[in-house]
Design a protein around this motif. Sequence first.
Motif, PDB file in Angstrom:
ATOM      1  N   THR A  37      44.057  42.041  37.300  1.00 36.05           N
ATOM      2  CA  THR A  37      43.129  41.689  36.232  1.00 36.05           C
ATOM      3  C   THR A  37      41.713  41.744  36.771  1.00 36.05           C
ATOM      4  O   THR A  37      41.475  41.575  37.966  1.00 36.05           O
ATOM      5  CB  THR A  37      43.438  40.284  35.665  1.00 36.05           C
ATOM      6  N   TRP A  38      40.782  42.015  35.904  1.00 37.63           N
ATOM      7  CA  TRP A  38      39.359  42.009  36.253  1.00 37.63           C
ATOM      8  C   TRP A  38      38.662  40.962  35.415  1.00 37.63           C
ATOM      9  O   TRP A  38      39.002  40.767  34.251  1.00 37.63           O
ATOM     10  CB  TRP A  38      38.720  43.370  35.985  1.00 37.63           C
ATOM     11  N   GLN A  39      37.696  40.279  36.022  1.00 42.84           N
ATOM     12  CA  GLN A  39      36.926  39.259  35.315  1.00 42.84           C
ATOM     13  C   GLN A  39      35.843  39.963  34.508  1.00 42.84           C
ATOM     14  O   GLN A  39      34.855  40.437  35.057  1.00 42.84           O
ATOM     15  CB  GLN A  39      36.297  38.295  36.316  1.00 42.84           C
ATOM     16  N   LYS A  40      36.059  40.060  33.210  1.00 39.99           N
ATOM     17  CA  LYS A  40      35.017  40.632  32.359  1.00 39.99           C
ATOM     18  C   LYS A  40      35.224  40.177  30.926  1.00 39.99           C
ATOM     19  O   LYS A  40      36.335  39.995  30.477  1.00 39.99           O
ATOM     20  CB  LYS A  40      34.993  42.152  32.428  1.00 39.99           C
ATOM     21  N   ARG A  41      34.153  39.978  30.277  1.00 35.77           N
ATOM     22  CA  ARG A  41      34.162  39.662  28.853  1.00 35.77           C
ATOM     23  C   ARG A  41      33.070  40.483  28.201  1.00 35.77           C
ATOM     24  O   ARG A  41      31.981  40.000  27.928  1.00 35.77           O
ATOM     25  CB  ARG A  41      33.931  38.173  28.617  1.00 35.77           C
ATOM     26  N   GLY A  42      33.359  41.756  28.040  1.00 41.48           N
ATOM     27  CA  GLY A  42      32.402  42.641  27.409  1.00 41.48           C
ATOM     28  C   GLY A  42      31.394  43.244  28.368  1.00 41.48           C
ATOM     29  O   GLY A  42      30.598  44.082  27.976  1.00 41.48           O
ATOM     30  N   ASN A  43      31.398  42.829  29.631  1.00 40.97           N
ATOM     31  CA  ASN A  43      30.470  43.355  30.625  1.00 40.97           C
ATOM     32  C   ASN A  43      31.255  43.920  31.805  1.00 40.97           C
ATOM     33  O   ASN A  43      32.338  43.434  32.114  1.00 40.97           O
ATOM     34  CB  ASN A  43      29.543  42.248  31.140  1.00 40.97           C
ATOM     35  N   PRO A  44      30.699  44.916  32.481  1.00 39.04           N
ATOM     36  CA  PRO A  44      31.372  45.417  33.696  1.00 39.04           C
ATOM     37  C   PRO A  44      31.466  44.303  34.744  1.00 39.04           C
ATOM     38  O   PRO A  44      30.589  43.455  34.842  1.00 39.04           O
ATOM     39  CB  PRO A  44      30.455  46.529  34.194  1.00 39.04           C
ATOM     40  N   SER A  45      32.549  44.303  35.501  1.00 44.04           N
ATOM     41  CA  SER A  45      32.743  43.261  36.495  1.00 44.04           C
ATOM     42  C   SER A  45      33.190  43.859  37.818  1.00 44.04           C
ATOM     43  O   SER A  45      33.853  44.882  37.860  1.00 44.04           O
ATOM     44  CB  SER A  45      33.797  42.258  36.025  1.00 44.04           C
ATOM     45  N   HIS A  46      32.822  43.209  38.898  1.00 45.16           N
ATOM     46  CA  HIS A  46      33.239  43.615  40.226  1.00 45.16           C
ATOM     47  C   HIS A  46      34.212  42.612  40.833  1.00 45.16           C
ATOM     48  O   HIS A  46      34.475  42.658  42.022  1.00 45.16           O
ATOM     49  CB  HIS A  46      32.016  43.768  41.141  1.00 45.16           C
ATOM     50  N   ASN A  47      34.745  41.694  40.031  1.00 45.04           N
ATOM     51  CA  ASN A  47      35.664  40.672  40.521  1.00 45.04           C
ATOM     52  C   ASN A  47      37.031  40.852  39.886  1.00 45.04           C
ATOM     53  O   ASN A  47      37.143  41.048  38.680  1.00 45.04           O
ATOM     54  CB  ASN A  47      35.147  39.264  40.183  1.00 45.04           C
ATOM     55  N   GLY A  48      38.074  40.789  40.709  1.00 42.99           N
ATOM     56  CA  GLY A  48      39.420  40.936  40.178  1.00 42.99           C
ATOM     57  C   GLY A  48      40.451  40.360  41.121  1.00 42.99           C
ATOM     58  O   GLY A  48      40.144  39.915  42.224  1.00 42.99           O
ATOM     59  N   ALA A  49      41.686  40.375  40.671  1.00 45.36           N
ATOM     60  CA  ALA A  49      42.796  39.880  41.479  1.00 45.36           C
ATOM     61  C   ALA A  49      44.020  40.749  41.217  1.00 45.36           C
ATOM     62  O   ALA A  49      44.217  41.244  40.103  1.00 45.36           O
ATOM     63  CB  ALA A  49      43.113  38.433  41.130  1.00 45.36           C
ATOM     64  N   VAL A  50      44.835  40.932  42.269  1.00 45.88           N
ATOM     65  CA  VAL A  50      46.075  41.697  42.175  1.00 45.88           C
ATOM     66  C   VAL A  50      47.180  40.859  42.809  1.00 45.88           C
ATOM     67  O   VAL A  50      46.975  40.258  43.859  1.00 45.88           O
ATOM     68  CB  VAL A  50      45.963  43.053  42.907  1.00 45.88           C
ATOM     69  N   THR A  51      48.351  40.819  42.167  1.00 46.58           N
ATOM     70  CA  THR A  51      49.487  40.119  42.732  1.00 46.58           C
ATOM     71  C   THR A  51      50.669  41.065  42.868  1.00 46.58           C
ATOM     72  O   THR A  51      50.831  41.988  42.075  1.00 46.58           O
ATOM     73  CB  THR A  51      49.932  38.934  41.860  1.00 46.58           C
ATOM     74  N   ALA A  52      51.487  40.832  43.893  1.00 45.00           N
ATOM     75  CA  ALA A  52      52.757  41.529  44.085  1.00 45.00           C
ATOM     76  C   ALA A  52      53.851  40.486  43.913  1.00 45.00           C
ATOM     77  O   ALA A  52      53.870  39.482  44.630  1.00 45.00           O
ATOM     78  CB  ALA A  52      52.831  42.165  45.460  1.00 45.00           C
ATOM     79  N   THR A  53      54.729  40.710  42.962  1.00 51.43           N
ATOM     80  CA  THR A  53      55.782  39.766  42.641  1.00 51.43           C
ATOM     81  C   THR A  53      57.136  40.412  42.882  1.00 51.43           C
ATOM     82  O   THR A  53      57.349  41.556  42.477  1.00 51.43           O
ATOM     83  CB  THR A  53      55.685  39.331  41.165  1.00 51.43           C
ATOM     84  N   SER A  54      58.044  39.698  43.531  1.00 48.16           N
ATOM     85  CA  SER A  54      59.381  40.217  43.768  1.00 48.16           C
ATOM     86  C   SER A  54      60.065  40.518  42.443  1.00 48.16           C
ATOM     87  O   SER A  54      60.098  39.676  41.544  1.00 48.16           O
ATOM     88  CB  SER A  54      60.214  39.209  44.560  1.00 48.16           C
ATOM     89  N   ALA A  55      60.623  41.723  42.328  1.00 47.22           N
ATOM     90  CA  ALA A  55      61.295  42.113  41.096  1.00 47.22           C
ATOM     91  C   ALA A  55      62.601  41.347  40.899  1.00 47.22           C
ATOM     92  O   ALA A  55      63.085  41.240  39.782  1.00 47.22           O
ATOM     93  CB  ALA A  55      61.563  43.608  41.095  1.00 47.22           C
TER      94      ALA A  55
END
Length: 67
Positions: A37-55
């Motif tokens: 996911t990226w942190q944005k609400r109508g504006n470009p953002s340079h902050n985000g997070a990625v998760t790896a979850t066991s299937a």
Amino acid sequence: MREAAEQVYSEQMKAAAEERISFNNDSRDLCVAFDGTWQKRGNPSHNGAVTATSAYTGKVTDISILS
């Protein structure tokens, strides 16, 4: 406080990964699902997070904060 939280979630993710590895005959070839996911609400953002979850277990095995 932040350091304590990082230590706890790091230990929990390591335990989840090791648990899955042990169920996989000690093979590190794991099936995971990635979500981001990226942190944005109508504006470009340079902050985000990625998760790896066991299937198989649904436990988070890794997380990365991006900026």
